[in-house]
Design an enzyme around this catalytic site. Sequence first.
Site, short mmCIF file in Angstrom:
data_model
loop_
_atom_site.label_atom_id
_atom_site.label_comp_id
_atom_site.label_asym_id
_atom_site.label_seq_id
_atom_site.Cartn_x
_atom_site.Cartn_y
_atom_site.Cartn_z
N SER A 66 0.79 -1.67 0.16
CA SER A 66 0.19 -0.17 -0.03
C SER A 66 0.87 1.98 -0.01
CB SER A 66 -0.82 0.09 1.27
OG SER A 66 -1.63 1.22 1.14
N TYR A 76 -1.19 -0.02 10.54
CA TYR A 76 -1.57 -0.62 9.15
C TYR A 76 -0.20 -0.27 8.57
CZ TYR A 76 -3.38 -0.77 4.19
OH TYR A 76 -3.94 -1.24 2.88
N LYS A 79 2.38 -2.84 6.54
CA LYS A 79 3.37 -2.09 4.85
C LYS A 79 4.03 -2.18 4.20
CE LYS A 79 -1.45 -3.77 2.84
NZ LYS A 79 -1.54 -5.33 2.19
#
Length: 256
Positions: A147, A160, A164
């Site tokens: 991402s 998150y 990633k």
Amino acid sequence: MSILNRFTLEGQVAVITGAGRGLGRAIALAYAEAGADVVCSARTLADVEAVADEIRALGRRALAVSCDVNDQSQREALVAAAVEGMGTITHLVNNAGGSGPNDPLKMSPEDFAGVLEFNVTSAYSLTQLCVPHMRAAGGGNVINITSGAARYIQKHFSAYGTAKAALTHMTKLLAQDFSPEVRVNAIAPGPIRTAALENAAPAAMLKTMAKNTPLQRIGEPEDIAAAALYFATPASAWVTGKVIEVDGGAEGSVWG
């Protein structure tokens, strides 16, 4: 081999996680159009059965497997089902993953570890399970869907974004481990028009995101599928350990 003929997956077998909708569905259909047989995996069996039907309508073999990638026994069962049903595995797309914003003073270490399990450990495990089959088949290909959050510096994404970023770097390390038989690359999408994004962002926010993106639009799942097809085929035969940023040219968060 002509340039267009390099974009083929004839005779290949791909396992794709999170294939029931969004990016995973688009990648599964792109692989099938390029000639691959596809094992579609997601937690909701009805979703991947529908995608498998679409693949069969394209004239390719398809297998739908329910799998929660957070569960090691289910990851093992997915790979076993793929080999039993298709005879081999040559391609893996680690697409399943995700997480919402977090407050670093409130998210427990257990929940933080869960985000890493979903986004990083699952990809590590499935790669570990699939690579021996790829080597036995004469070579293979792994694509990790990471991402833009891996490189954006923004509030409330310490879980998150960290996960990633770890997946992105793990991609580069595994490429070294498995070369030359297996290539490992990653795609880092920006905001993509999926049901998940539209449920999380009101229409006004989507307009702001498009405005803040140099190409002036939100990405479509097919934008990611096209990048995945490049990485999966002989078109990128001399590429491994790389990350394509498919984000409309954004150099930072476009959330506003």
